[in-house]
Design an enzyme around this catalytic site. Structure first.
Site, PDB file in Angstrom:
ATOM      1  N   HIS A  49     -49.744 -17.721   3.701  1.00 44.76           N
ATOM      2  CA  HIS A  49     -50.149 -17.363   2.342  1.00 44.76           C
ATOM      3  C   HIS A  49     -51.665 -17.337   2.313  1.00 44.76           C
ATOM      4  CE1 HIS A  49     -49.499 -17.987  -2.257  1.00 44.76           C
ATOM      5  NE2 HIS A  49     -49.610 -16.715  -1.923  1.00 44.76           N
ATOM      6  N   HIS A  84     -39.204 -14.789  -1.673  1.00 44.41           N
ATOM      7  CA  HIS A  84     -40.646 -14.668  -1.920  1.00 44.41           C
ATOM      8  C   HIS A  84     -41.368 -15.613  -0.971  1.00 44.41           C
ATOM      9  CE1 HIS A  84     -44.360 -16.051  -4.141  1.00 44.41           C
ATOM     10  NE2 HIS A  84     -44.532 -14.741  -4.173  1.00 44.41           N
TER      11      HIS A  84
END
Length: 611
Positions: A184, A138
């Site tokens: 991110h 992830h």
């Protein structure tokens, strides 16, 4: 001088013959006898039963491996090579290798040949992808927390070297013209270029495993930048890039058929083109559902970072992939003739595993049967809710499609959730923050030590098939005990070589104890612990524990050694082992640090017995 050498020098200063010396209050010496590593009684008894009182011949050693250790396919030639390896360094003049009890004990402590699980891939790898648990990362580019850490290709490389087969990249428009960053989104994380990430994947994809690497793209790009991605992945990977076939719409290919291939998985570009209206078109049912995108829940409201779109001016005409591949795509693949969408088609045709979002709620999404292969993503909360309310729908879905489960957004420190609920319902891609640590990550490491650490673990048949009455597997169902595992912890060793003398305690040797826990379906969960052995670097426990198991196929055996302290116990090593892969007999179990990195010397001698 290295840190290890400094530790060894310090140990020499603090060791006086057969004793450890510690200073109390800087003035008084305390001496503690050093326990020599010696065979436990069980090892001596086994040796005598196969060798008599003196020496074990190759023939008797072969008999021990077959009868006691449950080894298969061992030959006398294999045995003689192993015995030569153990005996020759100490007794090079022997014409024929035989084991003394000390040689036999030394063999048992060699983890490369007497470890607790098989080191080669041995599962059937010819079934479709949905039949496998897939080692999945992830936010694979993050070096630390989810809010402010650096993005880098380094964690991607480390993950691939560990055997991870699912790499996730979040794509955003870069500051440079036509640049694409990986980071991110909507956080303070620093970017790394997509080019660096792709080149690192190419270089390290198949160092650990030959089986396919799935790149999950979280796409926040305009059509022109999507086209740029298509150019980059095709030029970087070349023949390694898997081009989806018409047959893939009906059935996923197998890991065996996809060896040394890179697979792209993301949403079709048309979802971006509709994103401006997506938020307004949610149904009333969906507004109360656990709707989640793969990571950024607001992805469908924001096509690009800061609301800016890059220019779509430069367009290079390329031969359509449909002609190159001889594939007839569905009519809905051709949406418009403007330049931007033409470019997006190239990107679209590279997506081998298409991602879909639960547009009308998780329950409906799990019950839909669109007649074509797909991947659905759910957050850990959505998965837990679905497992409690309609778990059979998840099992049914994962028999045909791929389900990816990702951590909730509040795990900003890169912690992880317990993966077993997802695995018990057949979820193939349980996405984990590999840069973190903790028991959940240790479970992930344990699961994917299965099948030689190749990154693909064949799911148990009961997760892929219906029962005799068309029933689906229910992890909450009361089931009879299928196997009982007996675990005996003999001794521990290696801390004196890997740690300084005062690492655990400034005034005395450590007080070690071992915790053993079983993770799995609720009926199989258990915790045990040995007694504390005080003031000893080489603890001897000789304690046995019994674990009745109803679903051994999904059980994980966790082992943690700690050093007892009045205030807070100190961590001294851990491992997690898949019960279905355990080799019976007396085995050496190497231990790992909190991040899952193997210690050089720390190990336990244990016995595993199934009854």
């Amino acid at each position: 001088m290295s840190h290890d050498d400094e530790n060894k020098d310090q140990r020499k200063k603090n060791d006086t013959g057969t004793h450890n010396c510690y200073k109390m209050f800087g003035y008084f010496n305390r001496k503690f006898k050093i326990s020599e590593l010696a065979p436990p009684p069980d090892v001596i008894d086994v040796f005598k039963s196969y060798a008599g009182e003196s020496e074990m011949s190759p023939e008797n050693f072969l008999r021990f491996l077959i009868e006691f250790q449950g080894e298969e396919g061992v030959t006398i030639e294999n045995v003689e090579r192993v015995m030569e390896r153990v005996v020759n360094p100490s007794r090079p003049n022997l014409t024929r290798s035989v084991f003394s009890v000390d040689d036999f004990f030394h063999y048992l402590l060699l983890d490369d040949i007497n470890g607790p699980i098989k080191t080669q891939a041995h599962h059937d790898m010819t079934a479709p992808l949905q039949h496998y648990f897939i080692y999945t990362g992830h936010n694979s580019y993050l070096t630390g927390n989810q809010l402010s850490s650096d993005s880098s290709e380094v964690p991607i490389i480390k993950a691939l070297q560990r055997g991870v087969r699912g790499i996730e990249l979040d794509l955003w428009p870069g500051s440079a013209k036509d640049g694409i960053d990986v980071l991110h989104g909507r956080t303070l994380t620093t970017p790394v270029t997509l080019d660096k990430c792709l080149k690192s994947i190419k270089e390290h994809a198949f160092v650990k495993s030959p089986y396919p690497v799935i790149i999950t793209l979280e796409d926040h790009l305009t059509p022109s930048l999507q086209a740029k991605v298509a150019e980059m992945v095709t030029s970087t990977f070349g023949d390694m890039l898997y081009f989806p076939k018409e047959s893939d719409k009906e059935q996923f290919p197998s890991p065996d058929a996809l060896k040394h291939q890179i697979i792209l998985s993301t949403k079709a570009p048309k979802e971006y083109l509709q994103s401006k209206n997506a938020g307004k078109e949610r149904s009333s049912d969906d507004s109360n559902s656990d709707q989640d995108d793969d990571d950024d829940e607001d992805d469908e409201r924001n096509g690009v970072r800061d609301g800016k779109c890059a220019s779509e001016a430069c367009y290079t005409t390329v031969q359509p992939l449909s002609k190159i591949l001889g594939v007839e795509y569905e009519d809905d693949d051709i949406e418009d003739e403007n330049v931007g969408k033409k470019k997006a088609l190239e990107y679209k045709h590279l997506i081998a595993i298409r991602a879909y979002k639960p547009k009308n709620g998780t329950k409906k999404a799990l019950r839909e049967d669109p007649g074509r292969t797909k991947r659905l993503s759910l957050s850990e909360q959505a998965l837990e809710k679905a497992a409690n309310l309609y778990g059979d729908d998840i099992v049914r879905f994962t028999q045909k499609y791929i389900l990816r489960v990702f951590p909730k957004g509040t795990r900003v420190t890169s912690t992880n959730f317990k993966p077993l609920t997802a695995w018990m319902h057949g979820a193939q891609m349980v996405a984990f923050n590999m840069q973190g640590y903790g028991r959940s990550l240790w479970m992930m490491h344990g699961m994917f030590r299965s099948n030689g650490g190749c990154g693909y673990v064949r799911k148990p048949d009961f997760l892929m098939n219906k029962g005799p009455n068309d029933e689906l597997f229910d992890p909450k169902a009361a089931l009879p005990v299928k196997k009982t595992l007996k675990v005996k912890v003999y001794i521990g060793d290696g801390w004196r070589l890997d740690f300084s003398q005062t690492h655990f305690d400034s005034y005395s040797p450590p007080d070690f104890y071992t915790k053993i826990y079983m993770a799995g379906v609720s009926a199989d969960v258990a915790k045990k612990r040995t007694k504390v052995i005080g003031d000893d670097w080489t603890p001897i426990w000789n304690e046995e524990f019994t674990f009745p198991l109803t679903v051994p196929e999904l059980a994980l055996l966790g082992i943690v050694v700690q050093e007892y302290d009045v205030d807070s116990d100190d961590f001294a090593g851990q491992t997690c082992l898949p019960v279905s892969e355990l080799r019976p007999g007396i085995r050496v179990v190497p231990l790992y640090n909190k991040k899952g990195e193997k210690f050089k010397s720390v190990k336990l001698l244990m016995r595993f017995l199934f009854v």
